[in-house]
Design a protein around this motif. Structure first.
Motif, PDB file in Angstrom:
ATOM      1  N   MET A  75      -9.270  -1.023   1.669  1.00 15.90           N
ATOM      2  CA  MET A  75      -7.896  -0.590   1.461  1.00 15.90           C
ATOM      3  C   MET A  75      -7.102  -0.601   2.755  1.00 15.90           C
ATOM      4  O   MET A  75      -5.930  -0.992   2.783  1.00 15.90           O
ATOM      5  CB  MET A  75      -7.886   0.806   0.843  1.00 15.90           C
ATOM      6  CG  MET A  75      -8.558   0.926  -0.509  1.00 15.90           C
ATOM      7  SD  MET A  75      -7.776  -0.075  -1.810  1.00 15.90           S
ATOM      8  CE  MET A  75      -6.185   0.739  -1.941  1.00 15.90           C
ATOM      9  N   SER A  76      -7.728  -0.187   3.856  1.00 15.09           N
ATOM     10  CA  SER A  76      -7.012  -0.104   5.127  1.00 15.09           C
ATOM     11  C   SER A  76      -6.720  -1.479   5.702  1.00 15.09           C
ATOM     12  O   SER A  76      -5.691  -1.672   6.363  1.00 15.09           O
ATOM     13  CB  SER A  76      -7.813   0.732   6.123  1.00 15.09           C
ATOM     14  OG  SER A  76      -7.866   2.092   5.696  1.00 15.09           O
ATOM     15  N   LEU A  78      -5.675  -3.877   4.163  1.00 18.36           N
ATOM     16  CA  LEU A  78      -4.452  -4.349   3.517  1.00 18.36           C
ATOM     17  C   LEU A  78      -3.210  -4.009   4.335  1.00 18.36           C
ATOM     18  O   LEU A  78      -2.181  -4.672   4.196  1.00 18.36           O
ATOM     19  CB  LEU A  78      -4.332  -3.752   2.111  1.00 18.36           C
ATOM     20  CG  LEU A  78      -5.404  -4.178   1.105  1.00 18.36           C
ATOM     21  CD1 LEU A  78      -5.237  -3.413  -0.203  1.00 18.36           C
ATOM     22  CD2 LEU A  78      -5.356  -5.681   0.853  1.00 18.36           C
ATOM     23  N   THR A  79      -3.295  -2.982   5.190  1.00 16.74           N
ATOM     24  CA  THR A  79      -2.135  -2.628   6.013  1.00 16.74           C
ATOM     25  C   THR A  79      -1.828  -3.697   7.049  1.00 16.74           C
ATOM     26  O   THR A  79      -0.716  -3.732   7.586  1.00 16.74           O
ATOM     27  CB  THR A  79      -2.356  -1.276   6.727  1.00 16.74           C
ATOM     28  OG1 THR A  79      -3.429  -1.396   7.676  1.00 16.74           O
ATOM     29  CG2 THR A  79      -2.692  -0.178   5.728  1.00 16.74           C
ATOM     30  N   ALA A 105      -3.253   2.157  -6.097  1.00 19.26           N
ATOM     31  CA  ALA A 105      -2.230   1.661  -5.176  1.00 19.26           C
ATOM     32  C   ALA A 105      -1.144   0.892  -5.920  1.00 19.26           C
ATOM     33  O   ALA A 105       0.039   0.965  -5.574  1.00 19.26           O
ATOM     34  CB  ALA A 105      -2.876   0.767  -4.118  1.00 19.26           C
ATOM     35  N   TYR A 289      -4.923   3.571   4.970  1.00 19.30           N
ATOM     36  CA  TYR A 289      -4.395   3.310   3.626  1.00 19.30           C
ATOM     37  C   TYR A 289      -3.764   4.536   2.989  1.00 19.30           C
ATOM     38  O   TYR A 289      -2.965   4.421   2.055  1.00 19.30           O
ATOM     39  CB  TYR A 289      -5.497   2.740   2.719  1.00 19.30           C
ATOM     40  CG  TYR A 289      -6.433   3.747   2.102  1.00 19.30           C
ATOM     41  CD1 TYR A 289      -6.243   4.201   0.798  1.00 19.30           C
ATOM     42  CD2 TYR A 289      -7.536   4.246   2.795  1.00 19.30           C
ATOM     43  CE1 TYR A 289      -7.123   5.109   0.217  1.00 19.30           C
ATOM     44  CE2 TYR A 289      -8.413   5.142   2.229  1.00 19.30           C
ATOM     45  CZ  TYR A 289      -8.204   5.572   0.939  1.00 19.30           C
ATOM     46  OH  TYR A 289      -9.069   6.475   0.361  1.00 19.30           O
ATOM     47  N   ASN A 294       2.300   3.651   5.339  1.00 15.67           N
ATOM     48  CA  ASN A 294       1.633   2.408   4.917  1.00 15.67           C
ATOM     49  C   ASN A 294       1.582   2.219   3.409  1.00 15.67           C
ATOM     50  O   ASN A 294       1.094   1.186   2.928  1.00 15.67           O
ATOM     51  CB  ASN A 294       0.192   2.384   5.453  1.00 15.67           C
ATOM     52  CG  ASN A 294       0.131   2.243   6.946  1.00 15.67           C
ATOM     53  OD1 ASN A 294       1.027   1.691   7.575  1.00 15.67           O
ATOM     54  ND2 ASN A 294      -0.940   2.754   7.547  1.00 15.67           N
ATOM     55  N   THR A 297       3.185  -0.957   1.877  1.00 15.90           N
ATOM     56  CA  THR A 297       2.460  -2.155   2.295  1.00 15.90           C
ATOM     57  C   THR A 297       1.155  -2.291   1.521  1.00 15.90           C
ATOM     58  O   THR A 297       0.800  -3.387   1.060  1.00 15.90           O
ATOM     59  CB  THR A 297       2.158  -2.099   3.804  1.00 15.90           C
ATOM     60  OG1 THR A 297       3.387  -2.023   4.515  1.00 15.90           O
ATOM     61  CG2 THR A 297       1.395  -3.332   4.261  1.00 15.90           C
ATOM     62  N   VAL A 298       0.424  -1.190   1.360  1.00 18.37           N
ATOM     63  CA  VAL A 298      -0.814  -1.224   0.594  1.00 18.37           C
ATOM     64  C   VAL A 298      -0.528  -1.590  -0.861  1.00 18.37           C
ATOM     65  O   VAL A 298      -1.240  -2.412  -1.465  1.00 18.37           O
ATOM     66  CB  VAL A 298      -1.547   0.131   0.691  1.00 18.37           C
ATOM     67  CG1 VAL A 298      -2.742   0.180  -0.264  1.00 18.37           C
ATOM     68  CG2 VAL A 298      -2.010   0.384   2.119  1.00 18.37           C
ATOM     69  N   ARG A 299       0.521  -1.014  -1.432  1.00 10.81           N
ATOM     70  CA  ARG A 299       0.875  -1.339  -2.811  1.00 10.81           C
ATOM     71  C   ARG A 299       1.199  -2.828  -2.958  1.00 10.81           C
ATOM     72  O   ARG A 299       0.734  -3.490  -3.894  1.00 10.81           O
ATOM     73  CB  ARG A 299       2.082  -0.502  -3.253  1.00 10.81           C
ATOM     74  CG  ARG A 299       2.422  -0.699  -4.738  1.00 10.81           C
ATOM     75  CD  ARG A 299       3.794  -0.170  -5.083  1.00 10.81           C
ATOM     76  NE  ARG A 299       3.905   1.273  -5.117  1.00 10.81           N
ATOM     77  CZ  ARG A 299       3.523   2.026  -6.159  1.00 10.81           C
ATOM     78  NH1 ARG A 299       2.957   1.480  -7.215  1.00 10.81           N
ATOM     79  NH2 ARG A 299       3.691   3.332  -6.107  1.00 10.81           N
ATOM     80  N   ASN A 301       0.221  -5.320  -1.128  1.00 10.60           N
ATOM     81  CA  ASN A 301      -0.891  -6.227  -0.824  1.00 10.60           C
ATOM     82  C   ASN A 301      -2.131  -6.000  -1.675  1.00 10.60           C
ATOM     83  O   ASN A 301      -3.100  -6.763  -1.556  1.00 10.60           O
ATOM     84  CB  ASN A 301      -1.273  -6.105   0.652  1.00 10.60           C
ATOM     85  CG  ASN A 301      -0.181  -6.593   1.575  1.00 10.60           C
ATOM     86  OD1 ASN A 301       0.643  -7.423   1.201  1.00 10.60           O
ATOM     87  ND2 ASN A 301      -0.145  -6.066   2.797  1.00 10.60           N
ATOM     88  N   ALA A 302      -2.123  -4.976  -2.526  1.00 14.41           N
ATOM     89  CA  ALA A 302      -3.322  -4.660  -3.306  1.00 14.41           C
ATOM     90  C   ALA A 302      -3.759  -5.811  -4.209  1.00 14.41           C
ATOM     91  O   ALA A 302      -4.956  -5.980  -4.473  1.00 14.41           O
ATOM     92  CB  ALA A 302      -3.087  -3.400  -4.142  1.00 14.41           C
TER      93      ALA A 302
END
Length: 411
Positions: A75-76, A78-79, A105, A289, A294, A297-299, A301-302
């Motif tokens: 998950m992290s 993805l940031t 996310a 994450y 963040n 951004t996580v949402r 790129n999930a």
């Protein structure tokens, strides 16, 4: 094995922890460890994703492949906005957890709900959020895992009772807290420490004597007692070798690093170990994450992430040649036999583009590849000592001996 039979994740996990031992008692412990690893072990990973991303210099062109564990790394990453992140894990529970995080996310309404689920992880309304937003967006296997019923209701109800207290590691940390209370140690004073000097004094006056107690010494010298840390017999033996035949000096040094080398307010790993949860202050340190800044951004790129219940070697066999740019192996190689190492690195070398980075951790300090990996495979890679040393020093979890980084040669 018949041609029509496909190895299950349980079969692959038994193979993964087998190591090089031929001892019958050790083999029995390996089978027990493999059985325990079929369920939830890590509610949170114990490898620092910030240290990983810095060492790997992750960017938007990177195709990342990693071992998932509790999914905080997946998950992290993805940031950093990589092109893709593919994760594998042999524990069906870890796969279900990662898929839950990815669905959350993408589909929970806001960061408050997301943090309430995986940061606080103890809110009464979390199962209702699961039913409304997450269950309809999960695959059947993951739904079956989270909706399975036990003595305390559905498994998803763990997120109302402090999810980080669950799993094999969560129970192990709970046992260490009980042992500390019996020894008169109160971790709350350490959580309010203002300086590294205060933290060092607490370690020297409270923790160090506890580690010298007869109970701790008795437990530390038994392989099965450390299963809760996710340490299989093969890795236990490597740690003991680093301690001159005794694992306790190694555990003492790891505890010292966790408590003394980083400010408590900046180290969410220390909070998990000492408070069994994350700091609740508005400016608390959190996995990337979970940080409010963040979330979007996580949402976004999930959708670039995916998780499989397979071994890494097995997955790589189906990947095109020269396509991947970054690999994160956690400490999985500590579990492997020489033949398993060769099989893994044959596929890594085949699927890696020139300049690709491979990052992994070891329970001991030395790099385990020289002398074990086939020379013709090792010759295709350069060891980055400066980055490895910097990543080792930056890892706030402090649970491993070292972090190592290799780069694939361009010619």
């Amino acid at each position: 094995m018949a041609l029509t039979e496909v190895p299950t994740s349980a079969d692959q996990l038994r193979d993964a922890v087998r190591g090089n031992s031929t001892s019958a008692p050790v083999a029995l412990l390996e089978r027990l460890f493999a059985r325990l690893f079929q369920d939830l072990v890590y509610a949170q990973i114990w490898e620092d994703p910030v240290a990983d991303m810095t060492a790997l210099d992750l960017g938007p062109r990177d195709r990342v492949i990693c071992i998932a564990s509790g999914g905080c790394n997946l998950m992290s990453y993805l940031t950093a906005g990589p092109a893709s992140v593919t994760a594998v894990d042999l524990s069906p529970a870890h796969v279900a957890l990662c898929r839950l995080k990815l669905a959350a996310a993408r589909h929970l309404p806001d960061h408050a709900a997301f943090h309430g689920f995986f940061g606080a992880a103890d809110l009464r309304h979390n199962p209702a959020l699961y039913d409304r937003y997450l269950a309809p967006n999960l695959d059947g296997e993951s739904r079956a895992y989270w909706e399975a019923r036990g003595l305390q209701g559905r498994r998803i109800a763990m997120f109302t009772r402090g999810f980080h207290r669950h799993g094999l590691l969560g129970r192990f940390i709970g046992a260490t807290h009980l042992l500390a209370r019996l020894g008169g140690v109160d971790f709350r004073r350490l959580l309010t420490a203002r300086t590294l000097a205060d933290q060092r004094r607490f370690f020297e006056t409270e923790i160090d004597p506890l580690l010298d107690s007869a109970a701790v010494r008795f437990l530390a010298r038994r392989r099965a007692a450390l299963f809760g840390l996710g340490i299989p017999p093969a890795q236990y033996d490597k740690l003991a070798a680093d301690g001159g035949g005794d694992v306790l000096p190694v555990l003492r040094e790891r505890a010292r690093r966790l408590i003394c080398d980083f400010p408590i307010r900046e180290n969410y790993f220390a909070w998990q170990a000492l408070a069994r949860g994350y700091d609740t202050a508005p400016d608390a340190a959190l996995p990337p994450y979970l940080a409010p800044a963040n979330f979007e951004t996580v949402r976004e790129n999930a959708a670039r992430a995916r998780i499989f219940n397979r071994s890494l070697t097995d997955l790589l066999e189906g990947e095109p040649a020269g396509r991947l740019n970054a690999y994160v192996l956690l400490d999985a190689q500590d579990w492997m036999s020489d033949a398993q190492l060769d099989a893994l690195w044959l596929q890594i070398t085949r699927t890696a583009a020139p300049g690709t980075r491979v990052l992994f951790r070891t329970g001991g300090v030395p790099d385990i590849l020289p002398g074990r990996l086939a020379p013709e495979l090792l010759a295709r890679w350069d060891y980055d000592q400066a980055t490895s040393e910097a990543a080792s020093a930056a890892d706030r979890s402090a649970i491993y001996g070292a972090t190592h980084l290799y780069r694939k040669k361009t010619a």
